[in-house]
Design an enzyme around this catalytic site. Structure first.
Site, PDB file in Angstrom:
ATOM      1  N   GLU A 146       0.833  -1.201   0.000  1.00  0.00           N
ATOM      2  CA  GLU A 146       0.000   0.000   0.000  1.00  0.00           C
ATOM      3  C   GLU A 146       0.872   1.257   0.000  1.00  0.00           C
ATOM      4  O   GLU A 146       0.582   2.240  -0.692  1.00  0.00           O
ATOM      5  CB  GLU A 146      -0.920  -0.005   1.226  1.00  0.00           C
ATOM      6  CG  GLU A 146      -1.919   1.134   1.245  1.00  0.00           C
ATOM      7  CD  GLU A 146      -2.869   1.075   2.437  1.00  0.00           C
ATOM      8  OE1 GLU A 146      -3.706   1.984   2.554  1.00  0.00           O
ATOM      9  OE2 GLU A 146      -2.764   0.133   3.252  1.00  0.00           O
ATOM     10  N   GLY A 149      -7.744   5.328   6.812  1.00  0.00           N
ATOM     11  CA  GLY A 149      -8.710   5.206   7.898  1.00  0.00           C
ATOM     12  C   GLY A 149      -8.207   4.332   9.033  1.00  0.00           C
ATOM     13  O   GLY A 149      -8.466   4.599  10.208  1.00  0.00           O
ATOM     14  N   ALA A 150      -7.490   3.242   8.683  1.00  0.00           N
ATOM     15  CA  ALA A 150      -7.038   2.294   9.704  1.00  0.00           C
ATOM     16  C   ALA A 150      -5.520   2.179   9.791  1.00  0.00           C
ATOM     17  O   ALA A 150      -5.008   1.515  10.685  1.00  0.00           O
ATOM     18  CB  ALA A 150      -7.642   0.909   9.434  1.00  0.00           C
ATOM     19  N   THR A 185      -1.432   4.155   8.501  1.00  0.00           N
ATOM     20  CA  THR A 185      -0.684   5.240   7.867  1.00  0.00           C
ATOM     21  C   THR A 185       0.583   4.651   7.265  1.00  0.00           C
ATOM     22  O   THR A 185       1.249   3.822   7.888  1.00  0.00           O
ATOM     23  CB  THR A 185      -0.322   6.329   8.889  1.00  0.00           C
ATOM     24  OG1 THR A 185      -1.528   6.978   9.316  1.00  0.00           O
ATOM     25  CG2 THR A 185       0.599   7.371   8.275  1.00  0.00           C
ATOM     26  N   GLN A 186       0.901   5.074   6.040  1.00  0.00           N
ATOM     27  CA  GLN A 186       2.094   4.580   5.350  1.00  0.00           C
ATOM     28  C   GLN A 186       3.041   5.735   5.038  1.00  0.00           C
ATOM     29  O   GLN A 186       2.587   6.817   4.663  1.00  0.00           O
ATOM     30  CB  GLN A 186       1.732   3.889   4.034  1.00  0.00           C
ATOM     31  CG  GLN A 186       1.116   2.527   4.178  1.00  0.00           C
ATOM     32  CD  GLN A 186      -0.279   2.556   4.768  1.00  0.00           C
ATOM     33  OE1 GLN A 186      -0.554   1.890   5.761  1.00  0.00           O
ATOM     34  NE2 GLN A 186      -1.160   3.355   4.175  1.00  0.00           N
TER      35      GLN A 186
END
Length: 261
Positions: free
Chosen positions: A167, A207-208, A210-211
């Site tokens: 992601e 939403g769930a 962080t990258q």
């Protein structure tokens, strides 16, 4: 009289034949162009996030630039309702929310290209969390999606839960592609690699999760967290890390829980 008129008649005949020949050559060239022209290809990507699912339609010339397509987004549609992980107790209800967007997608892509248009669904942190909590429910949600898309006229390439690093890299590619850091047109309108242009890092607040993704100064030092991608003939070693449960929605849940203590 016949002798005096003969040269003009011959000239007219030659002129007529020349016009016919030019038209014939033009028609043949147009037909060859239509036959040889690679045309456009289409792809459909569903970004199944933790809070919602978004459908994107992309198109690109069939001719690639150094094995990578020059892609442009032509359509976007937000699927009504929450993210797919919210259907854990009723996976069968997933089909109806998809219908509205998919019907619009069918109108955007030429009918004769439907069967050659690939569809991908990538689920992110919401489904990663559900798989950790209830793997059976996560598999049932994915199975329901697969059944739905196999009944569509497009070429379904699968629904999967992507990893956090994947992601992150996809977000990094998107940011740099939109900024023109991989490719640009020169004076002759051909695609070239931008001279001296550096890539930028990307921070994706979902939403769930962080990258964060960027190219480190020393890729060997961060070898275990580095992924290599090849775009337009150039290789990039991208450092990426995903912070699970550090997305906007999950942070809000933790804050509310803290306030209630």
């Amino acid at each position: 009289r016949m002798l005096t008129r003969t040269p003009s008649v011959v000239a007219q005949v030659f002129l007529l034949l020349s016009i016919v020949l030019v038209i014939a050559i033009a028609v043949i060239q147009i037909n060859q162009q239509q036959i040889l022209s690679p045309g456009l290809k289409y792809g459909i990507v569903l970004d199944a996030g933790s809070s919602r699912t978004t459908v994107y339609v992309y198109e690109w010339p069939a001719e690639k630039e150094n094995d990578t397509g020059v892609v442009s987004q032509t359509f976007k549609c937000n699927v009504k309702g929450p993210g797919i992980s919210s259907y854990e107790s009723n996976p069968g209800a997933l089909a109806k929310p998809f219908d509205d967007c998919l019907n619009k997608v069918k109108e955007r892509i030429p009918v004769n290209l439907h069967k050659n248009t690939s569809v991908y669904l990538g689920a992110t942190a919401g489904m990663r969390l559900l798989r950790l909590q209830n793997e059976t429910a996560a598999n049932e949600v994915l199975a329901s999606i697969q059944n739905y898309f196999r009944a569509q006229p497009f070429e379904f390439r699968g629904a999967q839960i992507i990893t956090g690093p994947e992601e992150g890299v996809y977000g990094w590619i998107t940011a740099n592609y939109l900024m023109g850091n991989f490719l640009e047109r020169n004076l002759w309108r051909t695609w070239v690699h931008p001279y001296g242009k550096e890539t930028v890092g990307a921070l994706d607040l979902g939403g769930a999760s962080t990258q964060i993704s960027f190219i480190p100064e020393d890729s060997q030092e961060n070898f275990n967290s580095t992924l290599q991608v090849k775009l337009y003939g150039y290789s990039y070693n991208v450092y990426t890390h995903s912070f699970q449960c550090y997305g906007r929605d999950e942070a809000e849940k933790r804050l509310l829980a803290l306030l209630l203590q």
